[in-house]
Write a protein that holds these residues in place. Structure first.
Motif, short mmCIF file in Angstrom:
data_model
loop_
_atom_site.label_atom_id
_atom_site.label_comp_id
_atom_site.label_asym_id
_atom_site.label_seq_id
_atom_site.Cartn_x
_atom_site.Cartn_y
_atom_site.Cartn_z
N UNK A 45 58.84 24.09 -11.80
CA UNK A 45 57.57 24.49 -12.41
C UNK A 45 56.79 23.28 -12.92
N UNK A 46 57.49 22.21 -13.30
CA UNK A 46 56.76 21.03 -13.77
C UNK A 46 55.97 20.39 -12.64
N UNK A 47 56.41 20.62 -11.40
CA UNK A 47 55.70 20.07 -10.23
C UNK A 47 54.47 20.90 -9.86
N UNK A 48 54.31 22.04 -10.50
CA UNK A 48 53.14 22.89 -10.24
C UNK A 48 51.95 22.50 -11.12
N UNK A 49 52.15 21.50 -11.97
CA UNK A 49 51.09 21.05 -12.87
C UNK A 49 50.03 20.25 -12.11
N UNK A 50 48.81 20.31 -12.60
CA UNK A 50 47.74 19.48 -12.08
C UNK A 50 48.14 18.01 -12.23
N UNK A 51 47.87 17.23 -11.19
CA UNK A 51 48.21 15.81 -11.22
C UNK A 51 49.60 15.50 -10.70
N UNK A 52 50.35 16.54 -10.35
CA UNK A 52 51.68 16.34 -9.80
C UNK A 52 51.60 15.72 -8.41
N UNK A 53 52.66 15.06 -8.00
CA UNK A 53 52.74 14.53 -6.64
C UNK A 53 52.88 15.66 -5.61
N UNK A 54 53.24 16.84 -6.08
CA UNK A 54 53.35 18.02 -5.21
C UNK A 54 51.99 18.71 -5.19
N UNK A 55 51.32 18.66 -4.05
CA UNK A 55 49.99 19.26 -3.92
C UNK A 55 50.12 20.63 -3.28
N UNK A 56 49.86 21.66 -4.06
CA UNK A 56 49.98 23.03 -3.58
C UNK A 56 48.67 23.58 -3.01
N UNK A 57 47.60 22.81 -3.12
CA UNK A 57 46.28 23.26 -2.63
C UNK A 57 46.29 23.64 -1.16
N UNK A 58 46.95 22.88 -0.26
CA UNK A 58 46.95 23.30 1.15
C UNK A 58 47.58 24.67 1.38
N UNK A 59 48.62 24.99 0.60
CA UNK A 59 49.25 26.31 0.74
C UNK A 59 48.30 27.41 0.25
N UNK A 60 47.69 27.17 -0.90
CA UNK A 60 46.75 28.15 -1.45
C UNK A 60 45.60 28.35 -0.47
N UNK A 61 45.08 27.25 0.07
CA UNK A 61 43.97 27.32 1.03
C UNK A 61 44.37 28.08 2.29
N UNK A 62 45.65 27.99 2.67
CA UNK A 62 46.14 28.68 3.87
C UNK A 62 46.41 30.17 3.61
#
Length: 110
Positions: A45-62
């Motif tokens: 869950x800490x990787x779901x924070x804004x500024x994390x190295x884990x970018x979830x935007x491509x999944x959300x966009x998909x």
């Protein structure tokens, strides 16, 4: 075909971030439709924070529904306002997982 991916170990991010797009591409090629969800609980869950190295935007966009466990957020001191855009908080990750499985979702845990 509805499918839920589940991550609860931060070391599994590379696998999850390749599995989900691979699944989406294969489903599209096969003409298979359905909801795809990624459940994040535990330490990731800490990787779901804004500024994390884990970018979830491509999944959300998909079109992937990305949900984050509130209980894990509380345990790891992550506020809802800290999350990346487009993520949804669920009360309990374990309940979300059980609910989706009861609804017939395929379960994938890399």
């Amino acid at each position: 075909m509805n499918t839920i991916f589940h991550i609860d170990e931060s070391a599994k991010w590379p696998t999850v971030l390749s599995n989900v797009p691979n699944y989406l591409a294969a489903a599209k090629a096969a003409g298979v439709q359905g909801q795809v969800e990624l459940l994040i609980n535990g330490a990731p869950v800490v990787d779901a924070k804004t500024g994390s190295a884990i970018d979830l935007a491509p999944l959300v966009k998909a079109g992937v529904t990305v949900v984050v466990c509130h209980n894990a957020m509380a345990s790891h001191h992550v506020a809802e306002a800290d999350l990346q855009p487009g993520l949804t908080v669920v009360p309990a990750g374990v309940f979300e997982l059980a609910k989706r499985q009861h609804e017939g979702y395929a379960y994938i845990k890399p």
